[in-house]
Design a protein around this motif. Structure first.
Motif, PDB file in Angstrom:
ATOM      1  N   GLY A 229      13.533  32.643  55.121  1.00  7.61           N
ATOM      2  CA  GLY A 229      14.139  31.615  54.419  1.00  7.61           C
ATOM      3  C   GLY A 229      15.440  31.530  54.866  1.00  7.61           C
ATOM      4  N   ILE A 230      16.194  31.069  54.027  1.00  6.77           N
ATOM      5  CA  ILE A 230      17.687  30.795  54.576  1.00  6.77           C
ATOM      6  C   ILE A 230      18.677  31.680  54.309  1.00  6.77           C
ATOM      7  N   GLU A 231      18.888  32.358  55.419  1.00  3.00           N
ATOM      8  CA  GLU A 231      19.750  33.849  55.100  1.00  3.00           C
ATOM      9  C   GLU A 231      21.058  33.384  54.680  1.00  3.00           C
ATOM     10  N   PRO A 232      21.829  34.157  53.563  1.00 12.23           N
ATOM     11  CA  PRO A 232      23.163  33.886  53.239  1.00 12.23           C
ATOM     12  C   PRO A 232      24.056  34.295  54.321  1.00 12.23           C
ATOM     13  N   SER A 233      25.335  33.715  54.355  1.00 13.57           N
ATOM     14  CA  SER A 233      26.351  34.018  55.303  1.00 13.57           C
ATOM     15  C   SER A 233      26.661  35.440  55.019  1.00 13.57           C
ATOM     16  N   PRO A 234      27.300  35.927  56.383  1.00 16.80           N
ATOM     17  CA  PRO A 234      27.778  37.475  56.014  1.00 16.80           C
ATOM     18  C   PRO A 234      28.975  37.432  55.114  1.00 16.80           C
ATOM     19  N   ARG A 235      29.095  38.402  54.332  1.00 17.67           N
ATOM     20  CA  ARG A 235      30.127  38.637  53.376  1.00 17.67           C
ATOM     21  C   ARG A 235      30.149  40.121  52.705  1.00 17.67           C
ATOM     22  N   TYR A 236      31.151  40.212  51.781  1.00 21.29           N
ATOM     23  CA  TYR A 236      31.390  41.439  51.022  1.00 21.29           C
ATOM     24  C   TYR A 236      32.029  41.043  49.838  1.00 21.29           C
ATOM     25  N   SER A 237      32.014  42.105  49.021  1.00 23.27           N
ATOM     26  CA  SER A 237      32.423  41.958  47.515  1.00 23.27           C
ATOM     27  C   SER A 237      31.532  40.943  46.841  1.00 23.27           C
ATOM     28  N   HIS A 238      30.164  40.864  46.952  1.00 20.31           N
ATOM     29  CA  HIS A 238      29.571  40.196  46.291  1.00 20.31           C
ATOM     30  C   HIS A 238      28.785  40.813  45.073  1.00 20.31           C
ATOM     31  N   THR A 239      28.230  39.945  44.140  1.00 17.16           N
ATOM     32  CA  THR A 239      27.554  40.524  43.057  1.00 17.16           C
ATOM     33  C   THR A 239      25.916  40.103  43.194  1.00 17.16           C
ATOM     34  N   ALA A 240      25.232  40.718  42.177  1.00 10.50           N
ATOM     35  CA  ALA A 240      23.720  40.587  42.268  1.00 10.50           C
ATOM     36  C   ALA A 240      23.056  40.745  40.847  1.00 10.50           C
ATOM     37  N   VAL A 241      22.169  39.771  40.299  1.00  9.41           N
ATOM     38  CA  VAL A 241      21.484  40.019  39.032  1.00  9.41           C
ATOM     39  C   VAL A 241      20.092  39.821  39.404  1.00  9.41           C
ATOM     40  N   LEU A 242      19.107  40.419  38.505  1.00  9.02           N
ATOM     41  CA  LEU A 242      17.691  39.971  38.665  1.00  9.02           C
ATOM     42  C   LEU A 242      17.151  39.135  37.281  1.00  9.02           C
ATOM     43  N   THR A 243      16.580  38.215  37.605  1.00  9.68           N
ATOM     44  CA  THR A 243      16.149  37.140  36.511  1.00  9.68           C
ATOM     45  C   THR A 243      14.645  37.791  35.992  1.00  9.68           C
ATOM     46  N   GLN A 244      14.238  36.952  35.075  1.00 11.43           N
ATOM     47  CA  GLN A 244      12.992  37.174  34.275  1.00 11.43           C
ATOM     48  C   GLN A 244      12.027  36.734  35.412  1.00 11.43           C
ATOM     49  N   ASP A 245      12.119  36.087  36.155  1.00 10.76           N
ATOM     50  CA  ASP A 245      11.341  35.572  37.089  1.00 10.76           C
ATOM     51  C   ASP A 245      11.225  36.441  38.611  1.00 10.76           C
ATOM     52  N   ASP A 246      11.677  37.257  38.500  1.00 10.53           N
ATOM     53  CA  ASP A 246      11.869  38.187  39.796  1.00 10.53           C
ATOM     54  C   ASP A 246      12.498  37.897  40.930  1.00 10.53           C
ATOM     55  N   LEU A 247      13.607  37.024  40.460  1.00  7.31           N
ATOM     56  CA  LEU A 247      14.625  36.395  41.652  1.00  7.31           C
ATOM     57  C   LEU A 247      15.877  37.174  41.472  1.00  7.31           C
ATOM     58  N   ILE A 248      16.428  37.573  42.648  1.00  5.72           N
ATOM     59  CA  ILE A 248      17.817  38.010  42.774  1.00  5.72           C
ATOM     60  C   ILE A 248      18.728  36.952  43.196  1.00  5.72           C
ATOM     61  N   ILE A 249      19.773  36.790  42.261  1.00  4.49           N
ATOM     62  CA  ILE A 249      20.746  35.843  42.434  1.00  4.49           C
ATOM     63  C   ILE A 249      21.935  36.344  42.935  1.00  4.49           C
ATOM     64  N   ILE A 250      22.615  36.197  44.250  1.00  3.48           N
ATOM     65  CA  ILE A 250      23.737  36.735  44.510  1.00  3.48           C
ATOM     66  C   ILE A 250      24.819  35.800  44.444  1.00  3.48           C
ATOM     67  N   TYR A 251      25.948  36.119  44.269  1.00  2.00           N
ATOM     68  CA  TYR A 251      26.889  35.138  43.841  1.00  2.00           C
ATOM     69  C   TYR A 251      28.475  35.860  44.358  1.00  2.00           C
ATOM     70  N   GLY A 252      29.094  34.925  45.106  1.00  2.00           N
ATOM     71  CA  GLY A 252      30.417  35.095  45.419  1.00  2.00           C
ATOM     72  C   GLY A 252      30.571  35.836  46.832  1.00  2.00           C
ATOM     73  N   GLY A 253      31.655  36.630  47.019  1.00  2.00           N
ATOM     74  CA  GLY A 253      31.818  37.173  48.270  1.00  2.00           C
ATOM     75  C   GLY A 253      32.918  36.681  49.169  1.00  2.00           C
ATOM     76  N   ILE A 254      33.392  37.228  50.102  1.00  2.00           N
ATOM     77  CA  ILE A 254      34.349  36.686  51.326  1.00  2.00           C
ATOM     78  C   ILE A 254      34.273  37.308  52.498  1.00  2.00           C
ATOM     79  N   ASN A 255      34.601  36.513  53.349  1.00  2.00           N
ATOM     80  CA  ASN A 255      34.633  36.605  54.566  1.00  2.00           C
ATOM     81  C   ASN A 255      36.248  36.463  55.287  1.00  2.00           C
ATOM     82  N   LYS A 256      36.682  37.405  55.891  1.00  2.00           N
ATOM     83  CA  LYS A 256      38.008  37.324  56.526  1.00  2.00           C
ATOM     84  C   LYS A 256      39.007  36.986  55.346  1.00  2.00           C
TER      85      LYS A 256
END
Length: 404
Positions: A229-256
């Protein structure tokens, strides 16, 4: 009358067990979801840049709007003996899933705490010092905590500690000497008992999401999966949660030091290999954080708390929410309604999840308390009116009764 007043003072003082809390901007705090409350602890603030032991919760058993006063209560008096800290890790664990475990590893000192019985923090003795933990996960039975990090005890290599929560003292229950010697990012426990580590470090800080390392808690085996699939851009300091549909959502993060262009990405774990995609969503508000925040899934809402924003390096005192009820159409929202509050296990079994037993129990207690308080107030008013009438009509007898 004085005794009557004292009775009511004691009664109502028992009802008021928490106090309002004025939000302070922070980053590097922890968020733990338990009993229809999100408990926030610690973090760096503008005033305390070396960390705090602030402790408060957001009540998600009732509706609220982000533009109004939030249902937040201060519990900092309960955490006064917890060391001030930032960038700790926490998890809800033990067989009843009703205890918050906090683990902080900074320089040569290691701190282990647990918030037991929703009453007090207890420090847990440990001899395992000098490790900076990057993630912590509790297994489905609540009997083991899986800690991942690195430190001087393992010559700087990354390692897995498995802690037995049923023991009085914490100690190294198991150690995997074949741990992949790389930095792995946020950890998510999947319903089948596997822990998915969302990304691996590719240089000093940036995390690459193409490969997902998976630790199977059932047999202790590591798996390296290449995603599609569409790979997220490289980053750090992001967060992740799991939904009831077994989907992992990542949010945020920074690069340089700058926010990444794709702030939200989703990993579908129901397929093999796991597949990345980007949902439809409006641009994030300018006040939304990009790093140092926490993300907690409550029902259909991803609650993003505090952190550092795009345009200001000072820590934010705001909370933001994303409605993720539609798989490919997410929305930034300000109103919260406590519907579909579920645990991960129950949500995977039913699409019509309802309020958790804890929420229902809390509602019953609240309603019962209101009824009792109302009855007592009615009785007290009636009693005072009766005493007043008795004093006016039977003054001589009343005076004699006082003398007795």
């Amino acid at each position: 009358m004085s005794r009557y007043f004292m009775f009511f003072y004691i009664f109502f003082s028992q009802l008021i067990i928490t106090s309002p809390y004025t939000l302070v901007g922070r980053s590097g705090h922890t968020a733990s979801y338990m009993d229809d409350k999100i408990y926030f602890l610690g973090g760096y603030t503008e005033k305390y840049f070396s960390g705090t032991n602030d402790f408060f919760y957001l009540d998600v058993s009732k509706p609220f709007n982000l533009d109004s006063t939030l249902p937040i209560s201060d519990l900092s008096n309960d955490s006064r003996y917890v060391n001030a800290h930032g960038n700790g890790v926490s998890t809800i664990c033990d067989p009843n899933k009703d205890t918050i475990f906090l683990i902080c590893g900074v320089s040569e000192k290691q701190f282990y705490y647990r918030f037991i019985n929703n009453k007090e923090w207890d420090m847990i003795p440990s001899t395992n010092d000098g490790i900076q933990w990057t993630s912590t996960v509790c297994n489905k039975n609540g009997t083991y905590i899986y800690l991942y990090g690195s430190g001087s005890v393992n010559n700087g290599k990354y390692m897995m500690n498995i802690i037995n929560t049923t023991k009085t003292h914490w100690y190294l229950e198991s150690y995997d000497s074949n741990i992949v010697p790389k930095y792995l990012a946020s950890a998510i426990l999947l319903p089948d008992g596997r822990i998915a580590y969302i990304g691996e470090r590719i240089n000093d800080f940036l995390v690459n999401f193409r490969n997902i390392y998976i630790y199977d808690t059932n047999d202790g085996i590591w798996i390296n999966m290449s995603t599609s699939g569409i790979e997220p851009s490289p980053r750090y300091s992001h967060t992740a949660v799991l939904t009831q549909d077994d989907l992992i959502i990542i949010y945020g993060g920074i690069n340089k030091g700058s926010p990444v262009p794709d702030q939200i990405s989703v990993l579908d774990t129901k397929v093999n290999p796991f597949n990345w995609f980007i949902p439809n969503i409006d641009p994030a508000p300018s006040s939304a954080p990009i790093s140092g925040h926490t993300a907690t899934l409550v029902g259909n809402y991803m609650i993003i708390a505090f952190g550092v924003t795009t345009y200001n390096n000072d820590p934010s005192d705001q909370i933001h929410m994303i409605d993720v009820s539609e798989e490919n159409n997410y929305k930034w929202v300000k109103s919260f309604t406590p519907n579909n509050t579920y645990t991960i296990e129950s949500a995977s079994k039913s699409a019509n999840a309802t309020k958790s037993p804890g929420a229902a129990h809390a509602a019953i207690i609240g309603e019962t308390t209101c009824v009792i308080a109302t009855v007592i107030i009615i009785i007290s008013v009636s009693y005072l009116l009766y005493r007043r009438k008795r004093t006016v009509i039977y003054a001589p007898q009343a005076k004699h009764a006082i003398n007795c």
